[in-house]
Design a protein around this motif. Sequence first.
Motif, short mmCIF file in Angstrom:
data_model
loop_
_atom_site.label_atom_id
_atom_site.label_comp_id
_atom_site.label_asym_id
_atom_site.label_seq_id
_atom_site.Cartn_x
_atom_site.Cartn_y
_atom_site.Cartn_z
N VAL A 99 -3.94 -5.60 -17.52
CA VAL A 99 -3.08 -4.86 -17.12
C VAL A 99 -4.14 -4.62 -15.64
N ASP A 100 -5.26 -4.72 -15.60
CA ASP A 100 -6.25 -4.42 -14.73
C ASP A 100 -6.39 -5.60 -13.85
N LEU A 101 -6.00 -6.80 -14.33
CA LEU A 101 -6.19 -8.14 -13.32
C LEU A 101 -4.87 -8.85 -13.16
N ASN A 102 -3.94 -8.23 -14.03
CA ASN A 102 -2.56 -9.04 -13.53
C ASN A 102 -1.39 -8.02 -13.78
N ARG A 103 -0.64 -7.61 -12.86
CA ARG A 103 0.27 -6.32 -12.97
C ARG A 103 1.33 -6.85 -11.89
N ARG A 104 2.58 -6.15 -12.57
CA ARG A 104 3.87 -6.24 -11.99
C ARG A 104 4.22 -4.87 -11.34
N ASN A 105 4.77 -4.81 -10.09
CA ASN A 105 5.29 -3.58 -9.59
C ASN A 105 4.40 -2.34 -9.78
N PHE A 106 3.26 -2.47 -9.34
CA PHE A 106 2.25 -1.19 -9.31
C PHE A 106 2.54 -0.56 -7.68
N THR A 107 2.84 0.66 -8.24
CA THR A 107 2.94 1.66 -6.93
C THR A 107 1.92 2.55 -6.80
N PHE A 108 1.55 2.49 -5.54
CA PHE A 108 0.56 3.80 -5.39
C PHE A 108 0.56 4.19 -3.70
N THR A 109 -0.26 4.95 -3.39
CA THR A 109 -0.35 5.13 -1.84
C THR A 109 -1.64 4.39 -1.06
N LEU A 110 -1.06 3.74 -0.25
CA LEU A 110 -2.34 2.96 0.48
C LEU A 110 -3.18 3.59 0.97
N GLY A 111 -4.50 3.02 0.68
CA GLY A 111 -5.71 3.82 1.27
C GLY A 111 -6.13 4.81 0.14
N SER A 112 -5.76 5.19 -0.97
CA SER A 112 -6.05 6.01 -2.00
C SER A 112 -7.00 5.29 -3.06
N ASN A 113 -7.30 4.01 -2.88
CA ASN A 113 -8.09 3.33 -3.64
C ASN A 113 -7.72 3.19 -4.93
N SER A 114 -6.57 3.22 -5.65
CA SER A 114 -5.90 3.50 -6.88
C SER A 114 -6.16 2.49 -7.83
N SER A 115 -6.56 1.16 -7.10
CA SER A 115 -6.85 0.16 -8.21
C SER A 115 -8.38 -0.09 -8.03
N THR A 116 -8.71 -0.60 -9.39
CA THR A 116 -10.22 -0.86 -9.64
C THR A 116 -10.53 -2.15 -8.81
N LEU A 117 -9.74 -2.66 -8.28
CA LEU A 117 -10.00 -4.14 -7.36
C LEU A 117 -10.41 -3.77 -6.08
N ASP A 118 -9.90 -2.52 -5.77
CA ASP A 118 -10.45 -2.12 -4.29
C ASP A 118 -9.65 -3.20 -3.34
N ILE A 119 -8.65 -3.29 -3.33
CA ILE A 119 -7.87 -4.14 -2.29
C ILE A 119 -6.72 -3.58 -1.37
N ASP A 120 -7.01 -2.31 -1.18
CA ASP A 120 -6.25 -1.77 -0.27
C ASP A 120 -6.25 -2.23 1.37
N ASN A 121 -7.17 -2.68 1.66
CA ASN A 121 -7.47 -3.25 3.10
C ASN A 121 -6.65 -4.52 2.95
N SER A 122 -6.53 -5.24 1.89
CA SER A 122 -5.98 -6.51 1.81
C SER A 122 -4.29 -6.49 1.90
N ILE A 123 -4.10 -5.32 1.64
CA ILE A 123 -2.47 -5.12 1.67
C ILE A 123 -2.05 -4.50 3.26
N THR A 124 -2.95 -3.63 3.72
CA THR A 124 -2.69 -3.29 5.04
C THR A 124 -2.20 -4.38 6.11
N GLY A 125 -1.09 -4.10 6.71
CA GLY A 125 -0.41 -4.93 7.54
C GLY A 125 0.45 -5.94 6.82
N LEU A 126 0.70 -5.94 5.81
CA LEU A 126 1.80 -6.85 5.19
C LEU A 126 3.24 -6.30 5.42
#
Length: 472
Positions: A192-219
């Motif tokens: 679940v930490d490395l392969n996930r479907r329909n993961f919902t969270f608030t962008l900028g909250s760093n809810s994922s242990t992967l620290d990928i928020d910046n890579s989503i911004t702008g999409l």
Amino acid sequence: MAITKEITRLEKSNVRMNVTVPNDVVRSEYEKMLKDYTRDLQLPGFRKGKVPSEVLERKFGESLRKEALGRIIEYSLKEIFEDDNLNRYEKPMAYSTPELEGEPNLDFEQDLQYSVTYDVFPEVKINQWKDISVEYPYAELDNEVINKELEEIRERNAIVMDRDDDAASQTGDVVTIDYEVYDDKDTAYQGVDLNRRNFTFTLGSNSSTLDIDNSITGLKKGESNVFYKKFDDDHENKDIAGRTCKIKITLNELKEKKLPDLDDELAQDVDEKYRTLEDLKNNIKNRLEKDLEIRLKSVKINELLKKIMETSPVVIPESLIEAELESRMRSLAQYYRMDSDMIKKVMASDPEFSVKQNERRETAIKSLHSRMIMETLMDEQNIQVTDEDMEKEYERIAKDVLSLNEKDPVDELTAENIKNKIDELKNDFKEEDVFYMKETIKEQRMRETLLAENKFIPGNKENYLAFMSENS
């Protein structure tokens, strides 16, 4: 001749009790046991209840003597430990089972003598507990904390709406994504930490242990992003720690939060008892001030007990330390919704397990030391709990229970409802619940005495939120 005892104190709050059971008591208990067997036992050649005791003794003599010995020891210990004249420095602690020394000899012509060892409440000598100057950390409530509470209320009352299809995601948006992390052979990791479907969270909250928020911004909705990321050597997921991995992210849904205005209307939406925003603010302020007052009292008492502990050493029984550690383990397992064995396995896998286990042990010992000082003070001050005290406590609990009613807690707090709840509590509470109530009242009274009899000096001022969190 009554059952007699002689108690000798050993090391580490352990005692040995030598017990003498008179010969007539031994015989009486043995004959009583034989009667039970002759009444219920059926042997070939005899009708049920008609087996002579001589036959039983001839056929089962050794087994009967062993059972009789066990019964007599159990009976005699029960009588001794239920004696109200036996103080807590002589009774076994709840977590200590008396251990029989050697193999006692059951001779019907002599008194039975045997010895047991067990842990008792440690002797605590408190040299000084009042007129002590104590420095304590403190905090003060400020507008920043109140405003933070108001912002959290706005968040809880926010409306989530779809953004336009051509809108680019930005910090604060609610996003739903798919993501996959690939190894160096371009194979997607599972889990679940490395392969996930329909993961919902608030962008900028760093809810994922992967620290990928910046890579989503702008999409935009439906777009994907493929990139490489180097993870730290100490990353909590060992599969990717120290590795550079390919990550693919797809943005499935993009929503934005519409926060309500901070006005009277919001206050009324929170609860109809608030007519204006100022009413809501005052309620928040009063609640936080009350929480701070409770926390400050607790911190003062804790700092005072540390001082008292320095001059009042205690030898804590090993059985009590183990019981405390086990209790903390169960609480931890309950918090994480796991069983104790699983928690132990997870903790044992930590490379620093032994160091942390020693730290946990030291923390448990300090907690027990503090608790024993408090119990000893309560005992020495001979704090009594009256029927009036109990009635007030029942009323307090009843009001707390009724206030938790989500339907309408205000209407629930009527005199009739409170009385009915008190009657219900009295009917439902078991003996141990009543005992706990009395101990709670005694401890609260002792705490108030400690606060009144000592001098408390404000020390380092701390941030309110950090102070409340650290000392919770």
